[in-house]
Design a protein around this motif. Structure first.
Motif, mmCIF file in Angstrom:
data_model
loop_
_atom_site.group_PDB
_atom_site.id
_atom_site.type_symbol
_atom_site.label_atom_id
_atom_site.label_comp_id
_atom_site.label_asym_id
_atom_site.label_seq_id
_atom_site.Cartn_x
_atom_site.Cartn_y
_atom_site.Cartn_z
ATOM 1 N N SER A 156 0.820 -1.211 0.000
ATOM 2 C CA SER A 156 0.000 0.000 0.000
ATOM 3 C C SER A 156 0.856 1.264 0.000
ATOM 4 N N GLY A 157 1.931 1.235 -0.763
ATOM 5 C CA GLY A 157 2.781 2.409 -0.918
ATOM 6 C C GLY A 157 3.788 2.630 0.192
ATOM 7 N N LYS A 158 3.795 1.763 1.219
ATOM 8 C CA LYS A 158 4.735 1.912 2.335
ATOM 9 C C LYS A 158 5.676 0.711 2.391
ATOM 10 N N LEU A 159 6.806 0.887 3.081
ATOM 11 C CA LEU A 159 7.796 -0.168 3.215
ATOM 12 C C LEU A 159 7.737 -0.752 4.618
ATOM 13 N N TYR A 160 7.742 -2.058 4.688
ATOM 14 C CA TYR A 160 7.711 -2.768 5.960
ATOM 15 C C TYR A 160 8.777 -3.867 5.933
ATOM 16 N N TRP A 161 9.250 -4.184 7.132
ATOM 17 C CA TRP A 161 10.084 -5.371 7.295
ATOM 18 C C TRP A 161 9.211 -6.490 7.838
ATOM 19 N N MET A 162 9.332 -7.665 7.245
ATOM 20 C CA MET A 162 8.674 -8.848 7.782
ATOM 21 C C MET A 162 9.761 -9.811 8.252
ATOM 22 N N TRP A 163 9.499 -10.405 9.422
ATOM 23 C CA TRP A 163 10.537 -11.228 10.046
ATOM 24 C C TRP A 163 9.875 -12.401 10.753
ATOM 25 N N ASP A 164 10.344 -13.593 10.458
ATOM 26 C CA ASP A 164 9.822 -14.793 11.107
ATOM 27 C C ASP A 164 10.516 -15.016 12.445
ATOM 28 N N ALA A 165 9.732 -15.398 13.440
ATOM 29 C CA ALA A 165 10.273 -15.677 14.772
ATOM 30 C C ALA A 165 9.822 -17.068 15.203
ATOM 31 N N TYR A 166 10.659 -17.700 16.026
ATOM 32 C CA TYR A 166 10.416 -19.083 16.426
ATOM 33 C C TYR A 166 10.327 -19.201 17.942
ATOM 34 N N THR A 167 9.536 -20.164 18.389
ATOM 35 C CA THR A 167 9.577 -20.586 19.782
ATOM 36 C C THR A 167 10.366 -21.882 19.826
ATOM 37 N N LEU A 168 11.269 -21.955 20.803
ATOM 38 C CA LEU A 168 12.179 -23.098 20.902
ATOM 39 C C LEU A 168 12.128 -23.701 22.295
ATOM 40 N N SER A 169 12.549 -24.951 22.383
ATOM 41 C CA SER A 169 12.749 -25.592 23.676
ATOM 42 C C SER A 169 13.789 -26.695 23.505
ATOM 43 N N ASN A 170 14.548 -26.937 24.561
ATOM 44 C CA ASN A 170 15.469 -28.074 24.566
ATOM 45 C C ASN A 170 14.983 -29.163 25.513
ATOM 46 N N MET A 171 13.688 -29.107 25.854
ATOM 47 C CA MET A 171 13.136 -30.010 26.864
ATOM 48 C C MET A 171 11.952 -30.815 26.333
ATOM 49 N N TYR A 172 11.996 -31.199 25.061
ATOM 50 C CA TYR A 172 10.954 -32.046 24.498
ATOM 51 C C TYR A 172 11.459 -33.490 24.553
ATOM 52 N N PRO A 173 10.822 -34.362 25.331
ATOM 53 C CA PRO A 173 11.337 -35.720 25.541
ATOM 54 C C PRO A 173 11.543 -36.483 24.240
ATOM 55 N N TYR A 174 12.649 -37.195 24.182
ATOM 56 C CA TYR A 174 12.983 -38.123 23.099
ATOM 57 C C TYR A 174 13.265 -37.457 21.755
ATOM 58 N N SER A 175 13.113 -36.151 21.650
ATOM 59 C CA SER A 175 13.277 -35.494 20.358
ATOM 60 C C SER A 175 14.751 -35.208 20.076
ATOM 61 N N GLU A 176 15.183 -35.556 18.876
ATOM 62 C CA GLU A 176 16.572 -35.363 18.455
ATOM 63 C C GLU A 176 16.889 -33.872 18.352
ATOM 64 N N PRO A 177 17.956 -33.387 18.998
ATOM 65 C CA PRO A 177 18.257 -31.946 18.969
ATOM 66 C C PRO A 177 18.824 -31.486 17.631
ATOM 67 N N PHE A 178 18.835 -30.187 17.439
ATOM 68 C CA PHE A 178 19.485 -29.553 16.293
ATOM 69 C C PHE A 178 20.274 -28.359 16.794
ATOM 70 N N GLY A 179 21.209 -27.910 16.002
ATOM 71 C CA GLY A 179 21.930 -26.671 16.303
ATOM 72 C C GLY A 179 22.570 -26.652 17.669
ATOM 73 N N GLU A 180 22.136 -25.731 18.516
ATOM 74 C CA GLU A 180 22.738 -25.519 19.830
ATOM 75 C C GLU A 180 22.083 -26.357 20.927
ATOM 76 N N GLY A 181 21.333 -27.368 20.565
ATOM 77 C CA GLY A 181 20.766 -28.267 21.565
ATOM 78 C C GLY A 181 19.261 -28.209 21.700
ATOM 79 N N ASN A 182 18.592 -27.299 21.004
ATOM 80 C CA ASN A 182 17.135 -27.258 21.060
ATOM 81 C C ASN A 182 16.547 -28.443 20.294
ATOM 82 N N ASN A 183 15.393 -28.924 20.769
ATOM 83 C CA ASN A 183 14.787 -30.083 20.100
ATOM 84 C C ASN A 183 13.281 -29.908 19.884
#
Length: 912
Positions: free
Chosen positions: A572-599
């Motif tokens: 609509s003629g204006k400029l905006y930034w759009m940015w995706d954000a995530y909720t993380l946890s490293n305390m989900y039982p049995y789930s294989e972690p990624f990155g810095e340990g979150n699963n």
């Protein structure tokens, strides 16, 4: 006298340092409050501040009461040690004397010293919990997952929200007892002048009762710690899969239960020893606990693993592998991925290309890396502007759904001339960037440069839907210097020929700085005295700070994890930034972690930042996520429903790349549902590699507009191919959808196992082995230019795959890559032509392929200028000569035909 003077001086300096530190902290707190208030997020500020302060006060007071009470107990031995007569024997002479401290240390003074020391230690104890406010709030506002773990049958929320808080409390309790016990033991040891070692701590009745009581408390807390460790077994990472296996459940869990009992027995034995006065009983109890922890925590599990599990590992671990597969899929939402078959053996015809013209015309021929250099050369306009990133998006332009590439033109003050880097210029005048450059992903001029849909300053476009009414960019990804707006000094807006155009900030989202107090506070906060002395500031002036969106957004919601790539949107003629954000946890039982340990991960939030005003809005994109629902309880009114997002902005949301990569990496292993197949890793997939420039590297997922099998219209998607482990052919491809009601849906199309489908590196190898292509590339390299091979895109069309790779030519003295060739592979054919249409015509025949310009004469060639048409004709002539030398008669004929079309258009243009 001199010693006392030094003490007084030291105290004065300490008080001054304390006052300065407190003043700096208070000013920082006040400026933060003003900033949050200007964005209408003062409730977030207060929630964080009050929770943080409240937690620290609660911890400090609780610890103080416990610590002070224990130190009061040791006050009596201290007074006795000071006031009792001491004796020194020298031969036959025994001399008695009183401690010189006896005249100075009175009970009242000693109590005051203990009080001051307790306050000091309590302050440091409270300081240690800084940052733990979120653990408390998540515990208080926990949202059920309505899913349970398979071992203890607790709701997952217990592990995500409650267990971290219990571990926090456990750490506080243990450290409180150990710190208190340490200081008490030191006092008892130093005040007992009788000979003896460690055992003399328990020689007096007071010491024995006191230290035994503290030790008993410690082992009771330790028993609770062992119980908490039972739950932590669900995050074991020592066996076949992540999570507890057979040994953890049948050995480690059993051992922890026994250790709970032994720890309680040890506490009881210590209390009994108060009356029996048998110190060995305490030593035996503690020793037995230590030996038991070694046996039950190490030797016994090792024996179970080696003699029971390993001889029949799969059968013993089968059910735990099933737990890992099931819960990992839930944690990454892999269970929602729809699996479909993709024949991949179909033969494309010319009519298939024509029927999918809307897909062909959106194939991205521009790689964002060389395009960023080209943008920088063609569209920065001034040295102090920069294009920090190239974003990929889609817009409806002139009634067509088109994929585009665009970049904001941000201000970089470090690029100002040295003489222009004055305080007025950097703080009051050069305050913002200006506009965007936008180009079609598949359009190229005769010089091999992008065809712009939006360009120049002020922004120029021939499409009404791409008009920019508010091009100023005050908030973005570049540097984060503060600026002051609405001053007597006009702001530099944009260059215009030899002159400059100036403007004034019209929004009200900054912090008012007109009054003297605020100027004084901000001058101190930013360590900038010129802010206080500047005469250009008026009562209406506003200060804009935290202008870098990565800093700005994360200050309001530091508990979210943000995508690596915010992207600019014109709406609509204006400029905006759009940015995706995530909720993380490293305390989900049995789930294989990624990155810095979150699963556990969810893309639960879409953040929108107004590039002009700096307003930040958070929209909930996954209302089923318990973590974002918990945050919504903690911060009511902050997270808005996605339905509240304006429709035009909503049309630009996309499936985030970071999440897609994580899911693709997990799915490469967790598409295997059979525990035996999973155990043997028989069907493990890999993410492919490709060649960029001249180096092999991991292939990035890519956005494209395509028509999925069975769908009637093209849509904006994110795609990643899969290859088998240690092989280069392709076995499947994953796609995430971004448009309308299909947003967030993911699918995996699998190829028949008996079919050979070329993977990206096989196509790259075939390109390298093609003599015509390799000769041309070698020829360009010999002419002082470098070849950049862009992204290899795998485009699904009907029941087949089309491979497209652009080639860029860059002179060694230039930083402006030009798109010079497009390589297309289909089946066993690999061709290279100046344009995508020419390559398709070579594969399918000129008669069966109609280019976009032929379908719409008003586009492409006929909108080019005479000079551009001449350059295009020269390019086609050179291409025809190169094919003639290579003996490519069909390609030569096609180039001559294209040359004739250009010459006809040139004639039309010349006669206008």
């Amino acid at each position: 006298m001199r010693f006392r003077s030094r003490i007084v001086l030291g105290v004065i300096l300490g008080v001054i340092v304390f006052i300065i530190a407190a003043l700096k902290w208070g000013i920082g707190l006040y400026t933060d409050w003003l900033w949050f208030k200007s964005l209408h997020y003062q409730r977030v500020f207060l929630t964080i501040l009050l929770t943080e302060v409240g937690l620290r006060i609660a911890v400090g007071i609780t610890f103080f009461v416990f610590f002070f009470a224990n130190l009061l107990i040791v006050r009596k031995p201290v007074l006795e040690a000071i006031n009792n007569r001491q004796s020194v024997q020298d031969g036959d002479v025994i001399t008695f004397y009183r401690s010189p401290l006896a005249d100075h240390v009175t009970p009242k003074r000693l109590t005051l010293v203990i009080l001051a020391f307790s306050l000091l230690v309590s302050f440091f104890m409270s300081y240690s919990v800084t940052g733990d406010w979120l653990t408390l709030q998540k515990f208080l506002q926990a949202t059920p997952f309505n899913e349970t773990d398979p071992i203890f049958n607790n709701d997952i929320s217990f592990y995500v929200f409650s267990l971290p808080f219990y571990r926090f409390l456990y750490g506080l309790f243990v450290s409180s007892v150990l710190i208190t016990g340490f200081f008490a033991a030191v006092v008892y040891f130093l005040t007992d002048r009788t000979p003896g070692g460690f055992t003399k701590l328990f020689r007096t009745e007071t010491a024995r009762y006191h230290l035994s009581f503290l030790a008993a408390i410690y082992f009771i807390i330790k028993a609770w710690g062992y119980q908490l460790n039972e739950y932590l077994l669900l995050f074991s990472n020592q066996r076949t899969v992540f999570g507890p296996g057979y040994t953890d459940i049948h050995a480690n869990l059993f051992g922890l239960k026994i250790l709970v009992v032994i720890s309680l027995i040890t506490a009881l034995a210590i209390l009994v020893n108060i009356f029996l006065k048998k110190f060995r009983l305490v030593l035996y109890s503690i020793g037995f606990l230590i030996v038991s922890s070694i046996v039950l925590g190490g030797i016994y599990p090792a024996a179970i693993q080696n003699f029971i599990v390993k001889p029949n590992e799969f059968e013993k671990e089968k059910q735990y592998i099933e737990h890992n597969i099931a819960l990992t899929k839930k944690a990454y939402r892999l269970e929602d991925i729809e699996r479909k078959d993709f024949p991949a053996g179909g033969i494309l015809k010319a009519e298939d290309i024509q029927n999918n013209r809307d897909v062909i015309d959106n194939i991205r021929l521009w790689d964002y890396r060389p395009l960023q250099q080209t943008y920088g050369q063609m569209q920065t306009m001034r040295l102090y502007y920069e294009f920090k990133n190239i974003d990929i998006d889609r817009y409806t332009v002139n009634g067509q759904y088109r994929q585009v590439m665009l970049a904001p033109r941000e201000l970089n003050q470090s690029q100002l001339m040295v003489t222009a880097k004055t305080w007025v210029n950097q703080r009051l005048q050069y305050t913002h960037g200006y506009g965007v450059a936008m180009s079609a992903v598949n359009k190229v001029t005769s010089e091999g440069l992008p065809e712009f849909l939006i360009k120049d300053i002020p922004p120029v476009t021939k499409f009404p839907e791409l008009q920019i009414k508010r091009p100023e960019i005050y908030f973005g990804e570049s540097e984060d210097n503060y600026v002051i707006v609405n001053t007597k000094t006009q702001e530099f807006d944009h260059p215009k020929g030899e002159d400059n155009v100036y403007s004034t900030y019209e929004a009200k989202n900054g912090v008012k700085i007109g009054n003297f107090l605020n100027r004084l506070i901000f001058a101190f906060s930013f360590s900038d005295y010129k802010l206080l002395l500047a005469s250009n500031i008026t009562s209406d002036s506003q200060i804009l700070f935290h202008r870098n969106i990565q800093d700005r957004v994360s200050r309001i919601a530091p508990f979210l994890k943000y995508d690596k790539d915010p992207y600019i949107v014109l709406s609509s003629g204006k400029l905006y930034w759009m940015w995706d954000a995530y909720t993380l946890s490293n305390m989900y039982p049995y789930s294989e972690p990624f990155g810095e340990g979150n699963n556990y991960i969810r893309n639960s939030v879409k953040v929108v930042v107004d590039a002009y005003t700096g307003e930040v809005t958070y929209y909930v994109s996954d209302s089923k996520d318990p973590i974002i629902n918990t945050y919504s309880k903690i911060f009511p009114g902050v997270f808005l429903p996605l339905e509240n997002m304006p429709a035009d902005l909503y049309s630009h949301i996309r499936y985030p790349e970071d999440l897609f990569i994580i899911q693709a990496e997990k799915y490469a292993l967790y598409h295997m549902n059979n525990p035996l197949v999973f155990y043997n890793k028989e069907d493990k997939w890999d993410l492919p590699t490709e060649i960029f420039g001249s180096d092999e590297q991991a292939m990035e997922p890519y956005y494209t507009i395509t028509r999925l099998p069975g769908e009637k219209k093209p849509e904006y998607t994110l795609i990643m191919p899969f290859t088998p482990q240690n092989k280069k052919n392709m076995v499947a491809w994953m796609v995430a959808r971004s448009d309308g009601e299909n947003y967030g849906k993911t699918l995996v199309y699998e190829f028949p196992k008996q079919e050979l489908v070329y993977g990206p590196m096989l196509i790259e190898a075939r390109i390298n082995q093609d003599t015509t292509i390799s000769q041309q590339l070698a020829l360009w390299d010999q002419r002082g230019s470098s070849i950049i091979r862009g992204n290899l895109l795998v485009i699904p069309i009907k029941d087949s795959l089309l491979y497209v790779e652009p080639l860029y030519l860059q002179a060694k003295q230039s930083k402006m890559p030009e798109l010079r060739r497009v390589i297309v592979a289909l089946g066993d054919q690999v061709v290279m032509e100046p344009t995508l249409d020419m390559a398709l015509k070579r594969i399918f025949g000129a008669a069966g392929i109609t280019s976009a310009s032929e379908e719409n004469p008003a586009s492409e060639n006929q909108v080019l200028s005479v000079s551009e048409l001449i350059k295009q004709a020269n390019s086609l002539y050179d291409a025809a000569q190169a094919k003639l030398k290579a003996g490519d008669w069909a390609g030569y004929g096609e180039s001559i035909k294209q040359l004739k079309e250009v010459l006809n258009n040139l004639t039309v243009q010349a006669t206008k």
